[in-house]
Structure formats: C-alpha cells, structure tokens
Design a protein around this motif. Structure first.
Motif, PDB file in Angstrom:
ATOM      1  N   SER A 358       0.912  -1.076  -0.094  1.00  0.00           N
ATOM      2  CA  SER A 358       0.123  -0.236  -0.049  1.00  0.00           C
ATOM      3  C   SER A 358       0.907   1.323  -0.022  1.00  0.00           C
ATOM      4  CB  SER A 358      -0.942  -0.108   1.110  1.00  0.00           C
ATOM      5  OG  SER A 358      -1.636   1.155   1.366  1.00  0.00           O
ATOM      6  N   ARG A 359       1.959   0.997   1.001  1.00  0.00           N
ATOM      7  CA  ARG A 359       2.887   2.225   0.910  1.00  0.00           C
ATOM      8  C   ARG A 359       3.747   2.521  -0.494  1.00  0.00           C
ATOM      9  NH1 ARG A 359       4.889   4.853   5.563  1.00  0.00           N
ATOM     10  NH2 ARG A 359       6.741   5.949   4.973  1.00  0.00           N
ATOM     11  N   TRP A 360       3.978   1.460  -0.884  1.00  0.00           N
ATOM     12  CA  TRP A 360       4.823   1.518  -2.250  1.00  0.00           C
ATOM     13  C   TRP A 360       4.080   0.852  -3.511  1.00  0.00           C
ATOM     14  CZ3 TRP A 360       9.195  -1.568   0.419  1.00  0.00           C
ATOM     15  CH2 TRP A 360       9.960  -0.599   1.188  1.00  0.00           C
ATOM     16  N   PRO A 361       3.337   1.563  -3.950  1.00  0.00           N
ATOM     17  CA  PRO A 361       2.355   0.987  -5.232  1.00  0.00           C
ATOM     18  C   PRO A 361       3.118   0.429  -6.360  1.00  0.00           C
ATOM     19  CG  PRO A 361       1.589   3.168  -4.717  1.00  0.00           C
ATOM     20  CD  PRO A 361       2.925   3.148  -3.732  1.00  0.00           C
ATOM     21  N   ASP A 362       4.398   0.795  -6.485  1.00  0.00           N
ATOM     22  CA  ASP A 362       5.313   0.119  -7.518  1.00  0.00           C
ATOM     23  C   ASP A 362       5.926  -1.212  -7.211  1.00  0.00           C
ATOM     24  OD1 ASP A 362       6.593   1.819  -5.430  1.00  0.00           O
ATOM     25  OD2 ASP A 362       8.332   1.221  -6.031  1.00  0.00           O
ATOM     26  N   ALA A 363       5.661  -1.682  -5.922  1.00  0.00           N
ATOM     27  CA  ALA A 363       6.033  -3.081  -5.296  1.00  0.00           C
ATOM     28  C   ALA A 363       4.606  -3.810  -5.250  1.00  0.00           C
ATOM     29  CB  ALA A 363       6.543  -2.698  -4.004  1.00  0.00           C
ATOM     30  N   ASP A 364       3.655  -3.250  -5.515  1.00  0.00           N
ATOM     31  CA  ASP A 364       2.353  -4.157  -5.562  1.00  0.00           C
ATOM     32  C   ASP A 364       2.131  -5.009  -6.898  1.00  0.00           C
ATOM     33  OD1 ASP A 364      -0.087  -4.992  -4.753  1.00  0.00           O
ATOM     34  OD2 ASP A 364      -1.409  -3.181  -5.304  1.00  0.00           O
ATOM     35  N   GLN A 365       2.940  -6.163  -6.720  1.00  0.00           N
ATOM     36  CA  GLN A 365       2.880  -7.041  -8.034  1.00  0.00           C
ATOM     37  C   GLN A 365       2.822  -8.346  -7.571  1.00  0.00           C
ATOM     38  OE1 GLN A 365       6.126  -5.582 -10.928  1.00  0.00           O
ATOM     39  NE2 GLN A 365       6.612  -4.220  -9.310  1.00  0.00           N
ATOM     40  N   ASP A 366       2.662  -9.277  -8.486  1.00  0.00           N
ATOM     41  CA  ASP A 366       2.491 -10.605  -8.205  1.00  0.00           C
ATOM     42  C   ASP A 366       3.910 -11.544  -8.270  1.00  0.00           C
ATOM     43  OD1 ASP A 366       1.830 -13.348  -7.895  1.00  0.00           O
ATOM     44  OD2 ASP A 366       0.515 -13.402  -9.630  1.00  0.00           O
ATOM     45  N   PHE A 367       4.532 -11.651  -7.574  1.00  0.00           N
ATOM     46  CA  PHE A 367       5.950 -12.111  -7.094  1.00  0.00           C
ATOM     47  C   PHE A 367       5.749 -13.627  -7.548  1.00  0.00           C
ATOM     48  CE2 PHE A 367       6.190  -8.375  -4.555  1.00  0.00           C
ATOM     49  CZ  PHE A 367       6.816  -7.532  -5.484  1.00  0.00           C
ATOM     50  N   THR A 368       4.521 -14.169  -7.353  1.00  0.00           N
ATOM     51  CA  THR A 368       4.595 -15.603  -7.784  1.00  0.00           C
ATOM     52  C   THR A 368       4.371 -16.040  -9.218  1.00  0.00           C
ATOM     53  OG1 THR A 368       2.183 -15.792  -7.320  1.00  0.00           O
ATOM     54  CG2 THR A 368       3.791 -16.031  -5.304  1.00  0.00           C
ATOM     55  N   ASP A 369       4.329 -15.016 -10.098  1.00  0.00           N
ATOM     56  CA  ASP A 369       4.147 -15.271 -11.435  1.00  0.00           C
ATOM     57  C   ASP A 369       5.220 -15.411 -12.005  1.00  0.00           C
ATOM     58  OD1 ASP A 369       3.767 -14.943 -14.042  1.00  0.00           O
ATOM     59  OD2 ASP A 369       2.724 -12.744 -14.137  1.00  0.00           O
ATOM     60  N   PRO A 370       5.368 -16.677 -12.605  1.00  0.00           N
ATOM     61  CA  PRO A 370       6.862 -17.469 -12.973  1.00  0.00           C
ATOM     62  C   PRO A 370       7.384 -16.611 -14.384  1.00  0.00           C
ATOM     63  CG  PRO A 370       5.222 -18.695 -13.686  1.00  0.00           C
ATOM     64  CD  PRO A 370       4.415 -17.781 -12.787  1.00  0.00           C
ATOM     65  N   ARG A 372       6.798 -13.026 -15.294  1.00  0.00           N
ATOM     66  CA  ARG A 372       7.260 -11.713 -14.833  1.00  0.00           C
ATOM     67  C   ARG A 372       8.295 -11.945 -13.843  1.00  0.00           C
ATOM     68  NH1 ARG A 372       4.013  -6.180 -14.271  1.00  0.00           N
ATOM     69  NH2 ARG A 372       5.632  -4.925 -13.278  1.00  0.00           N
ATOM     70  N   PHE A 373       8.159 -12.691 -12.883  1.00  0.00           N
ATOM     71  CA  PHE A 373       9.262 -12.816 -11.800  1.00  0.00           C
ATOM     72  C   PHE A 373       9.771 -14.329 -12.024  1.00  0.00           C
ATOM     73  CE2 PHE A 373       6.960  -9.150 -10.323  1.00  0.00           C
ATOM     74  CZ  PHE A 373       7.970  -8.352  -9.947  1.00  0.00           C
ATOM     75  N   PRO A 374      10.499 -14.825 -12.975  1.00  0.00           N
ATOM     76  CA  PRO A 374      11.014 -16.131 -12.981  1.00  0.00           C
ATOM     77  C   PRO A 374      11.936 -16.440 -11.693  1.00  0.00           C
ATOM     78  CG  PRO A 374      12.230 -14.780 -14.575  1.00  0.00           C
ATOM     79  CD  PRO A 374      11.049 -14.099 -13.977  1.00  0.00           C
TER      80      PRO A 374
END
Length: 380
Positions: A358-370, A372-374
């Motif tokens: 919430s504080r960092w909208p730029d870090a509001d991502q799906d880190f389990t997505d293989p 986008r984030f292999p």
C-alpha cells in the motif's frame, strides 16, 4: 594483461609459500578478482607448477575485520582434516599476522549465481540440485562437532563474539520488529509468543547445530558450467555453528541479490536438501521439527531484511529492492504456512507485506508469477 601484484603482497605470498613448501617458490601471473580482496596467481617451484588463490584483509574496507581470515582457515581445515570432506577448498597456507590465506584454486568452476543470472534457473536444474545437496551435506557431516571446530578456531587467535554466535543478527531482527511497529503493524501477544518460540529454537538448535559458512547463497557455490556440477562451497569468512536450517532459507526466500526464488518442493530442491541433511541429522525427517525450524529460519530472515525499510523508503519509485523486500516477507510467510508452523507470525509477515504494498504502489505486484518474476531473477 593481468595486473602485477603489489610488491609487498607478492613478497608476503612468496615468502609464505616458500616456508610452507620448504623450497624456493616463485609467484607470478597475478590476476585480481575484483571487487574482492582476492587474486588468482601462478605458483612455480617446489617441484610443481599450479595456480592458487590468495585472500587478504583489505585495509580500510568495511569487511576488514581481522577475525575473518582466521575463521575461514579454521573452518576449511576443520572440513578437510577433521570431517574429511571435499565440500570446500583446501587451505594451502595461512599467515595470521598478515591476514593472508592461500587456498586451492577451484577453477574452472564458476559461481552458480552467474549461471542463474545469465541463463535462468531452468537451464541449471542440476546445479541448483547440487547447491541444495551441498547445503544439506554440510549440515549432515558437521552436526555434533562444534567443539572440534571451536578448538581449531580458538587456536588461531581472538574470536569475534558476534560472528561466533548462533544468531549473530538477532539485533537486526529486533530492529525489523521495531520498524514493523512504526509502520502500524505491531506484533500482538500471539505473534510475540511465536517470536519467542522461534528465537528459542534458533538460539538452541539441539541436533540441528551445524557449521555454516555464514552466507549460504548461490554466489558462494562454485560449479562446473558443463558436465557434472562437482560443486564446492566457498567464502567461510563468517563461519559459525548455527541452526542447519538457517542455510536452507535461501532455497525458499529471496536472498540479497534475488527478486524471487522458485518452489523448492515442486522443483525437488527441498527434497534433495532434506534428504542430505537427514543423513547426519535424522531429526530432519520429523515433519514437525523440520517444519518449525525452517519456518523460524525463514521468518527470522524476513525480519532481518525489514530493517532495511528506512533506506528503501527513501529510494526512488520503482527501485527493485522494494519489490524484493515485499517478496521476501511473503515467501517467508508462505513457507511457514506450507509447513503448518508459526501461523500468527506468518500472518503478521503477510500483514507487513500488505502495508508495504500500500505504501509502495510500485511494489504491488504478483511475485509468484513465473513469467514476470522467473525463479532466481537477479535484483537490478
């Protein structure tokens, strides 16, 4: 052309090896391995020609603590001579006064993280397996032998108390707790109780007490780039006996250089590590003991990383270290949940991560997505 060594260091290395070999030795072909205080060089004389590695204390550097060479020397000699294992390089010679180590050259092996960053995790499944196996094997062959290592270490000079502690970063974890509170996510009574339980098992590992190099990450495993991995662990400057599952955390939770890691259960890495560890620590086969220790190690690591919050909060939008911290908190919580351990502490870690999203909208991502984030995507 390789840069020549500084005369003073060349003379120290040459004199040390001449004394060690009891015969004249010439040092040449000095090749600094930047950015570290490390060099590869050619040794000629004493009936052989070969290459070796020199490590020294860099004057004025942040990591110039004089205890580091002694810790590494003691650990490597302990592994080679007491445990009789080939998990790490051998010590050729050591000069305590100069803070200088001469080690076996493990070339042509290269650092695993270099291969992962270049080719991705899928291309190096066998080498990742070797990594997991080596971490488990290190715990298995050293468990129950702390006194032997500590005797070797004490014989080489004063011991840094923090580095020798089973939990050298406990103060950093408490700093993470304070930042969580400042963010408006203080630990409640149940979370505090589980924090105390986690701290207790990490402080007193029982049968899980084993040697660690102090930095169990992919950059500290050397493997062959093709063919059998033939892996070796390196960088034992911060060696200490600690909970064996603290080293396993890097298989589940992003380390300092990574944005994400894969699913170690699905990939088989978790099984390889656990099986290797159980060869010397049979308690690792107990789901309750193993799950609790692993959850404690991963959540502790996440809180240690949370102490970086003020520095990351001051950085520009889009800085990937912010994403890494969110991913670390969530991966630690996920690991604890998957092992049905420390549920309140895991939920708290998730709530901290949600607050940072919430504080960092730029870090509001799906880190389990293989996609986008292999797995083992290096932090930029």
């Amino acid at each position: 052309m390789p840069a020549p060594p500084t005369p003073s260091r060349a003379l120290v290395v040459q004199r040390l090896l001449t004394e060690h070999c009891s015969a004249p030795v010439t040092v040449g072909g000095w090749q600094p391995l930047e950015p570290w205080a490390v060099a590869r060089f050619r040794v000629e004389g004493a009936g052989a020609a070969r290459t070796a590695i020199a490590k020294w204390v860099r004057p004025g550097a942040a990591r110039c603590e004089s205890w580091r060479p002694a810790a590494e020397c003691a650990a490597l000699r302990f592994l080679a001579e007491d445990v009789e294992t080939r998990l790490a390089p051998r010590v050729i010679a050591f000069d305590p006064a100069a803070g200088l180590l001469v080690l076996e050259d493990l070339a042509p092996r290269v650092a695993l993280d270099t291969l992962l960053a270049r080719d991705g995790a899928a291309a190096h499944a066998e080498r990742l397996t070797a990594f997991a196996h080596a971490l488990g094997r290190l715990g298995a062959v050293t468990a129950g032998r702390a006194d032997s290592y500590r005797s070797r270490r004490a014989a080489l000079g004063p011991v840094d108390r923090e580095a020798a502690d089973v939990q050298p970063f406990a103060d950093h974890r408490q700093e993470g707790v304070r930042w969580a509170t400042a963010l408006g996510v203080p630990p409640g009574a149940r979370v505090s109780a589980e924090l105390a339980r986690a701290d207790a098992v990490l402080s007193d590992p029982g049968p899980f007490l084993a040697l660690s190099n102090g930095d169990a990450e992919a950059n500290n495993l050397l493997v062959r780039a093709s063919g059998p991995a033939d892996a070796r662990l390196i960088d034992f400057e911060a060696a200490r006996f600690t909970h064996a599952l603290a080293d396993a955390a890097c298989l589940y939770v992003p380390g300092p250089g990574w944005l994400s890691v894969g699913d170690p259960v699905a990939s088989g890495l978790a099984g390889w590590h656990r099986h290797a560890l159980a060869q010397g620590v049979p308690q690792a086969e107990d789901d309750r003991l193993f799950g609790f220790g692993l959850a404690a190690a991963c959540l502790s690591w996440a809180l240690i990383r949370l102490r970086r919050f003020p520095a990351l909060d001051a950085r520009a939008r889009g800085d990937e270290s912010r994403s890494q911290l969110v991913a670390t908190l969530e991966a630690a919580a996920r690991t604890a949940s998957n092992h049905s351990s420390l549920p309140h502490l895991a939920g708290w870690s998730d709530r901290i991560a949600a607050t940072l999203r919430s504080r960092w909208p730029d870090a509001d991502q799906d880190f389990t997505d293989p996609v986008r984030f292999p797995p083992y995507r290096r932090r930029g």
